[in-house]
Every structure is written in C-alpha cells, then in structure tokens.
Design an enzyme around this catalytic site. Structure first.
Site, PDB file in Angstrom:
ATOM      1  CE  LYS A  24      -0.448  -4.497   3.193  1.00  0.00           C
ATOM      2  NZ  LYS A  24      -0.897  -5.837   2.701  1.00  0.00           N
ATOM      3  CE1 TYR A  61      -3.586  -2.309   5.988  1.00  0.00           C
ATOM      4  CE2 TYR A  61      -3.176  -0.005   5.432  1.00  0.00           C
ATOM      5  CZ  TYR A  61      -3.396  -1.307   5.038  1.00  0.00           C
ATOM      6  OH  TYR A  61      -3.424  -1.631   3.700  1.00  0.00           O
ATOM      7  CB  THR A 112      -0.899  -0.014   1.259  1.00  0.00           C
ATOM      8  OG1 THR A 112      -1.478   1.279   1.438  1.00  0.00           O
ATOM      9  CG2 THR A 112      -0.134  -0.355   2.528  1.00  0.00           C
ATOM     10  CG  ASP A 113      -1.185   4.977  -0.940  1.00  0.00           C
ATOM     11  OD1 ASP A 113      -1.682   4.395   0.043  1.00  0.00           O
ATOM     12  OD2 ASP A 113      -1.829   5.796  -1.646  1.00  0.00           O
ATOM     13  CD  GLU A 114      -3.127   3.828   4.644  1.00  0.00           C
ATOM     14  OE1 GLU A 114      -2.845   3.738   5.846  1.00  0.00           O
ATOM     15  OE2 GLU A 114      -4.273   4.006   4.220  1.00  0.00           O
TER      16      GLU A 114
HETATM   17  P1  NAD Z   1     -10.291  -6.728   2.806  1.00  0.00           P
HETATM   18  O1  NAD Z   1     -10.258  -6.402   4.256  1.00  0.00           O
HETATM   19  O2  NAD Z   1     -11.516  -6.432   2.014  1.00  0.00           O
HETATM   20  O3  NAD Z   1      -9.980  -8.280   2.602  1.00  0.00           O
HETATM   21  C1  NAD Z   1      -8.980  -8.961   3.309  1.00  0.00           C
HETATM   22  C2  NAD Z   1      -9.200 -10.450   3.105  1.00  0.00           C
HETATM   23  O4  NAD Z   1      -8.140 -11.147   3.782  1.00  0.00           O
HETATM   24  C3  NAD Z   1     -10.527 -10.966   3.686  1.00  0.00           C
HETATM   25  O5  NAD Z   1     -11.156 -11.821   2.769  1.00  0.00           O
HETATM   26  C4  NAD Z   1     -10.086 -11.723   4.941  1.00  0.00           C
HETATM   27  O6  NAD Z   1     -10.965 -12.779   5.274  1.00  0.00           O
HETATM   28  C5  NAD Z   1      -8.707 -12.217   4.532  1.00  0.00           C
HETATM   29  N1  NAD Z   1      -7.830 -12.488   5.659  1.00  0.00           N
HETATM   30  C6  NAD Z   1      -7.555 -11.674   6.723  1.00  0.00           C
HETATM   31  N2  NAD Z   1      -6.713 -12.274   7.567  1.00  0.00           N
HETATM   32  C7  NAD Z   1      -6.416 -13.497   7.047  1.00  0.00           C
HETATM   33  C8  NAD Z   1      -5.587 -14.574   7.448  1.00  0.00           C
HETATM   34  N3  NAD Z   1      -4.901 -14.524   8.587  1.00  0.00           N
HETATM   35  N4  NAD Z   1      -5.500 -15.657   6.642  1.00  0.00           N
HETATM   36  C9  NAD Z   1      -6.220 -15.727   5.489  1.00  0.00           C
HETATM   37  N5  NAD Z   1      -7.036 -14.742   5.071  1.00  0.00           N
HETATM   38  C10 NAD Z   1      -7.131 -13.635   5.825  1.00  0.00           C
HETATM   39  O7  NAD Z   1      -9.024  -6.005   2.191  1.00  0.00           O
HETATM   40  P2  NAD Z   1      -8.812  -5.287   0.778  1.00  0.00           P
HETATM   41  O8  NAD Z   1      -9.235  -3.890   0.904  1.00  0.00           O
HETATM   42  O9  NAD Z   1      -9.321  -6.150  -0.282  1.00  0.00           O
HETATM   43  O10 NAD Z   1      -7.209  -5.283   0.726  1.00  0.00           O
HETATM   44  C11 NAD Z   1      -6.525  -6.414   0.228  1.00  0.00           C
HETATM   45  C12 NAD Z   1      -5.044  -6.162   0.315  1.00  0.00           C
HETATM   46  O11 NAD Z   1      -4.708  -5.005  -0.423  1.00  0.00           O
HETATM   47  C13 NAD Z   1      -4.541  -5.920   1.736  1.00  0.00           C
HETATM   48  O12 NAD Z   1      -3.282  -6.531   1.854  1.00  0.00           O
HETATM   49  C14 NAD Z   1      -4.424  -4.406   1.814  1.00  0.00           C
HETATM   50  O13 NAD Z   1      -3.426  -4.043   2.736  1.00  0.00           O
HETATM   51  C15 NAD Z   1      -4.025  -4.075   0.397  1.00  0.00           C
HETATM   52  N6  NAD Z   1      -4.385  -2.748  -0.098  1.00  0.00           N
HETATM   53  C16 NAD Z   1      -5.671  -2.304   0.037  1.00  0.00           C
HETATM   54  C17 NAD Z   1      -6.026  -1.078  -0.530  1.00  0.00           C
HETATM   55  C18 NAD Z   1      -7.452  -0.555  -0.429  1.00  0.00           C
HETATM   56  O14 NAD Z   1      -7.681   0.593  -0.816  1.00  0.00           O
HETATM   57  N7  NAD Z   1      -8.417  -1.328   0.018  1.00  0.00           N
HETATM   58  C19 NAD Z   1      -5.063  -0.307  -1.179  1.00  0.00           C
HETATM   59  C20 NAD Z   1      -3.747  -0.793  -1.279  1.00  0.00           C
HETATM   60  C21 NAD Z   1      -3.434  -2.019  -0.738  1.00  0.00           C
HETATM   61  O1  DAU Z   2      -4.080   4.187   0.614  1.00  0.00           O
HETATM   62  C1  DAU Z   2      -4.304   2.808   0.565  1.00  0.00           C
HETATM   63  C2  DAU Z   2      -5.118   2.409   1.753  1.00  0.00           C
HETATM   64  O2  DAU Z   2      -6.420   2.913   1.527  1.00  0.00           O
HETATM   65  C3  DAU Z   2      -5.171   0.907   1.988  1.00  0.00           C
HETATM   66  O3  DAU Z   2      -3.888   0.441   2.281  1.00  0.00           O
HETATM   67  C4  DAU Z   2      -6.125   0.570   3.134  1.00  0.00           C
HETATM   68  O4  DAU Z   2      -6.264  -0.839   3.255  1.00  0.00           O
HETATM   69  C5  DAU Z   2      -7.465   1.172   2.830  1.00  0.00           C
HETATM   70  O5  DAU Z   2      -8.344   0.970   3.916  1.00  0.00           O
HETATM   71  C6  DAU Z   2      -7.339   2.666   2.542  1.00  0.00           C
HETATM   72  O6  DAU Z   2      -6.941   3.377   3.745  1.00  0.00           O
HETATM   73  P1  DAU Z   2      -7.533   4.821   4.114  1.00  0.00           P
HETATM   74  O7  DAU Z   2      -7.405   5.017   5.557  1.00  0.00           O
HETATM   75  O8  DAU Z   2      -6.989   5.875   3.229  1.00  0.00           O
HETATM   76  O9  DAU Z   2      -9.047   4.569   3.651  1.00  0.00           O
HETATM   77  P2  DAU Z   2     -10.426   4.881   4.346  1.00  0.00           P
HETATM   78  O10 DAU Z   2     -11.474   4.488   3.362  1.00  0.00           O
HETATM   79  O11 DAU Z   2     -10.530   4.357   5.731  1.00  0.00           O
HETATM   80  O12 DAU Z   2     -10.392   6.479   4.447  1.00  0.00           O
HETATM   81  C7  DAU Z   2     -10.247   7.277   3.283  1.00  0.00           C
HETATM   82  C8  DAU Z   2     -10.154   8.726   3.755  1.00  0.00           C
HETATM   83  O13 DAU Z   2     -11.427   9.113   4.316  1.00  0.00           O
HETATM   84  C9  DAU Z   2      -9.134   8.952   4.835  1.00  0.00           C
HETATM   85  O14 DAU Z   2      -8.555  10.239   4.677  1.00  0.00           O
HETATM   86  C10 DAU Z   2      -9.948   8.919   6.115  1.00  0.00           C
HETATM   87  C11 DAU Z   2     -11.283   9.500   5.678  1.00  0.00           C
HETATM   88  N1  DAU Z   2     -12.447   8.964   6.398  1.00  0.00           N
HETATM   89  C12 DAU Z   2     -12.592   7.624   6.505  1.00  0.00           C
HETATM   90  C13 DAU Z   2     -13.676   7.080   7.167  1.00  0.00           C
HETATM   91  C14 DAU Z   2     -13.829   5.579   7.307  1.00  0.00           C
HETATM   92  C15 DAU Z   2     -13.408   9.850   6.919  1.00  0.00           C
HETATM   93  O15 DAU Z   2     -13.287  11.066   6.767  1.00  0.00           O
HETATM   94  N2  DAU Z   2     -14.466   9.302   7.567  1.00  0.00           N
HETATM   95  C16 DAU Z   2     -14.648   7.960   7.724  1.00  0.00           C
HETATM   96  O16 DAU Z   2     -15.656   7.554   8.344  1.00  0.00           O
END
Ligand code: NAD
Ligand code: DAU
Length: 344
Positions: free
Chosen positions: A155, A151, A126-128
């Site tokens: 990562k 988090y 992730t970019d985080e």
């Molecule tokens: P999500 O929370 O929707 O899904 C995570 C999945 O992993 C779920 O199906 C969960 O059951 C499974 N899981 C959790 N712990 C586990 C374990 N111990 N063993 C097996 N399975 C397990 O997450 P997402 O948003 O789809 O993100 C997927 C990946 O991409 C993550 O690694 C996250 O860090 C990364 N990522 C997410 C975003 C985003 O914007 N959502 C952006 C960049 C990177």
């Molecule tokens: O940048 C990549 C990341 O994006 C992934 O690695 C994470 O898994 C994914 O959850 C996401 O993280 P963020 O914290 O950026 O996403 P989130 O959707 O939680 O929040 C997006 C933005 O909105 C952030 O600036 C926080 C803000 N926010 C979020 C929530 C849930 C609010 O203002 N109110 C809210 O209730």
C-alpha cells in the site's frame, strides 16, 4: 453528471461507498470495476443492482487495455481505487498478489488516468503505511511511511507511485489513509466479522498474543462520507488521514462485541501472535476535520451496529464461511487454536 469508476467496488468498503454515493448524489453514475477475487462479492451490490446509474464490469486493474476500454466506454472522469489484496495475514502467507495488484495495478490505473486526461485519481490507502506508532503520538500526513508487513509495504508503494504521478506529470490526485473499517459486508477473515460470526456460533475467538494491540475501529459509512468530502473539497496533491481519533484495545473491542451478542468471555482464546504485528496505530485527523468532517459513530457504536448486522444477516456470511474459507481457517488457525488453552 459525474462518471466515477470504483475499482474494487465489489469488496467491503468499495460496495459501501457505491451505496453511499448513489444515495447522496442523484446526478452521479457509478461503474464498478472488479476482478471478483475471493473477497469480491456481487451480493454486496444487490441493493443497487437495478439502479440505472450503476453498472458492473468484471476486470483486473493490471489489465491496461481493459481498464482504458472501460474508461472510454463509460466516459469516466474520476477513478476511486479501492482494489487491493487487503488482509495482512494473507500477505504474510503469500505476498505475490498484494504486490501485483497494489503496485502494478496502481501503476496501470495511473497510466490510464494520465493518458485519458481524467479529472481526478483518488487512491484509498491505510494507516498501516505509517507502521507501529509509539504511545502518545498520532501520525500526520507529512510523516514518512514505515510499513512493516507485505500488505502495508504494497500500500505504501502505491501511495509513492500516486504522489510521483502528481509531481512528474501533474496528474490530479488525492489520497486518503483510513483506519480499521467495520460494518456490513466485511469478509469474515477480518477480526471484527470473524469474532462476531464465531461468537454467534459459540466458537472460540482467536486473539493474537495478549490482545492489547490498539486500533481505531471506525464505521465504514463514516469513512465513505469522508472520501466523498475529499473528492469534492480536498486539495489536489494532498493526503488526508481518516480515523476516529480514538484508539481501542482489541480486548475491549471483543468485550463490547461479546456483550452485544450476549456471549460469554470464555469464548476468548489467546493464540500465537501475528509475525511483525503492529502494536498501535493512531491517526491525527485534524486535516480532514478542518474540511468539515467528523465521524458520526463512536467506536462502541460502530462495534454494536456491526454486531447487529452480522446477527441479522446470516444469509450473507454463512455461505462464505461454509465455502473455501474453511481451508483458509484451518491453515491460519488450526494449529494455533489446538495449542491454545481455554480462558479460565
Ligand atoms: P476487500 O478485500 O473487501 O475488497 C477488495 C476488492 O478488490 C474485492 O472486491 C476484490 O475482488 C477487488 N480486487 C482485488 N484485486 C483486484 C484486481 N487486481 N483488480 C480488480 N479488482 C481487484 O477490501 P476492503 O477491506 O474493502 O479494502 C478496500 C481498500 O481500502 C483497500 O485498498 C484497502 O487497502 C483499503 N483500506 C481498508 C481498510 C479496512 O479496514 N478494511 C482500512 C483502510 C484502507
Ligand atoms: O488499519 C487499517 C487496516 O485495517 C487496513 O488497511 C486493512 O486492509 C485491514 O485488514 C485492517 O488491518 P488489521 O490487520 O488491523 O485488521 P484485522 O481485522 O486483520 O485485525 C485487527 C486486529 O485484530 C489486529 O490487531 C490483529 C487482531 N486479530 C486479527 C485477527 C484476524 C486477532 O487478534 N485475531 C485474528 O484472528
């Protein structure tokens, strides 16, 4: 024939990746390995459940015996690891599972990949991991990691392990670092699906602080396409950023969403901010675009398309929001929303 283990494939991005890969590659078999935490959902895999090239195994990536058994049973050559606890707010409430899955779980997968001599281990990052990025700069893959939430630290730790296995043992690894994904099947704790589903129900949208934080909102299918490209054409041992190159303020994202759903700005509530909230992420995407990829959707297109999906797929999200999610919502937002004044 390629046999790919997609860990975390019942989650948001993982499931979209499974759909994408099966639609693009007739000769691939995809085995989803997922623990089915609160975020894992077999509804996300309904469109492929009858495809003979797909199978599901319920398991934890921390369970080494089960991981290795699954790798052998399905003759796996590639692992793509999406499995993680993924929500920053939950990592602030209770980091334990984040460390367990991303640190110990990634280590377990790396050991298994090494022992079985897999062709590729790909880590979804992730970019985080780069932390808050000041205005005017975009993170490069060579920048040091500087994570600021539990988090992000979990990562970044996983990325360091992946890199160490490449350098020490020669494991053929790649890493992609994606920006904020949006689209179908995202659990409604994340900002865009939370705001979309609240807006549909005419409920307030809890905006952290001033709402001027910046994110690169990208359409999940674009992200999946870039991961596929890195699997095919990426250089082993390398990291690739995947974003849009366009940052959007949260309030702008919300205005696009509200307009798309025909809901008023008066639903916006500014609530107490997230502790340690990173103000801005921004990715330099020159390296992935040099491989021949560019996003198909602008951030506005991605937000509109996501709003459409949540409007048309209540069957998917309403049962989630009516379940355990209610307790989470009260713990996360109850006091904050009661203390917030409606927008004038
Ligand atoms: P999500 O929370 O929707 O899904 C995570 C999945 O992993 C779920 O199906 C969960 O059951 C499974 N899981 C959790 N712990 C586990 C374990 N111990 N063993 C097996 N399975 C397990 O997450 P997402 O948003 O789809 O993100 C997927 C990946 O991409 C993550 O690694 C996250 O860090 C990364 N990522 C997410 C975003 C985003 O914007 N959502 C952006 C960049 C990177
Ligand atoms: O940048 C990549 C990341 O994006 C992934 O690695 C994470 O898994 C994914 O959850 C996401 O993280 P963020 O914290 O950026 O996403 P989130 O959707 O939680 O929040 C997006 C933005 O909105 C952030 O600036 C926080 C803000 N926010 C979020 C929530 C849930 C609010 O203002 N109110 C809210 O209730």
């Amino acid at each position: 024939m390629k046999n790919i283990l997609v860990t975390g494939g019942a989650g948001f991005i993982g499931a979209n990746f499974v759909h994408y890969m099966l639609s693009r590659h007739d000769d691939y078999r995809i085995i989803v390995y997922d623990k089915l935490t609160y975020a894992g959902n077999l509804d996300n895999l309904l469109p492929v459940q009858d495809d003979p090239r797909y199978a599901f195994v319920r398991g934890d990536i921390c369970d080494r015996m089960m991981v290795e058994q699954t790798l052998r049973d399905h003759n796996i050559d590639t692992i793509v690891n999406f499995a993680a606890e993924s929500h920053v707010d939950r990592s602030i409430m209770d980091p334990d599972a984040f460390i367990q899955t991303s640190v110990y779980g990634t280590y377990t997968l790396l050991e298994s990949a090494k022992n079985l001599g897999l062709e590729r281990y790909h880590q979804i990052s992730t970019d985080e991991v780069y932390g808050h990025i000041p205005a005017g700069y975009s993170s490069k893959e060579t920048d040091k990691v500087d994570p600021r939430s539990p988090y992000a630290a979990s990562k970044a730790s996983a990325d360091l392990l992946v890199n160490a296995y490449h350098i020490t043992y020669g494991l053929p690894v790649t890493i992609t670092r994606g920006s904020n994904n949006i689209g179908p099947y995202q659990y409604p704790e994340k900002a865009v699906p939370l705001f979309a589903t609240n807006a549909i129900d005419n409920l307030p949208l809890p905006v952290y602080g001033d709402g001027r934080q910046m994110r690169e909102y990208q359409y999940v299918v674009d992200h999946c396409e870039a991961i596929d490209l890195v699997l095919q054409r990426g250089t082993v041992g390398e990291i690739y950023n995947i974003g849009t190159g366009v940052e959007v303020e949260n309030l702008t994202m919300i205005e696009i969403l509200l307009d798309s759903l025909n809901r008023p700005r008066s639903l916006i509530r500014h609530v107490a901010d997230r502790p340690g909230h990173d103000r801005r992420y921004s990715l330099d995407i020159a390296k992935i675009t040099a491989l021949g990829w560019e996003p198909d959707h602008s951030p506005a297109e991605a937000i509109n398309k996501t709003a459409d999906w949540y409007r048309d797929n209540e069957w998917w999200w309403r049962k989630i929001k009516n379940g355990d999610f209610r307790q989470y919502y009260e713990a996360q937002y109850g006091d904050r929303l009661r203390a917030a004044a409606p927008q004038e």
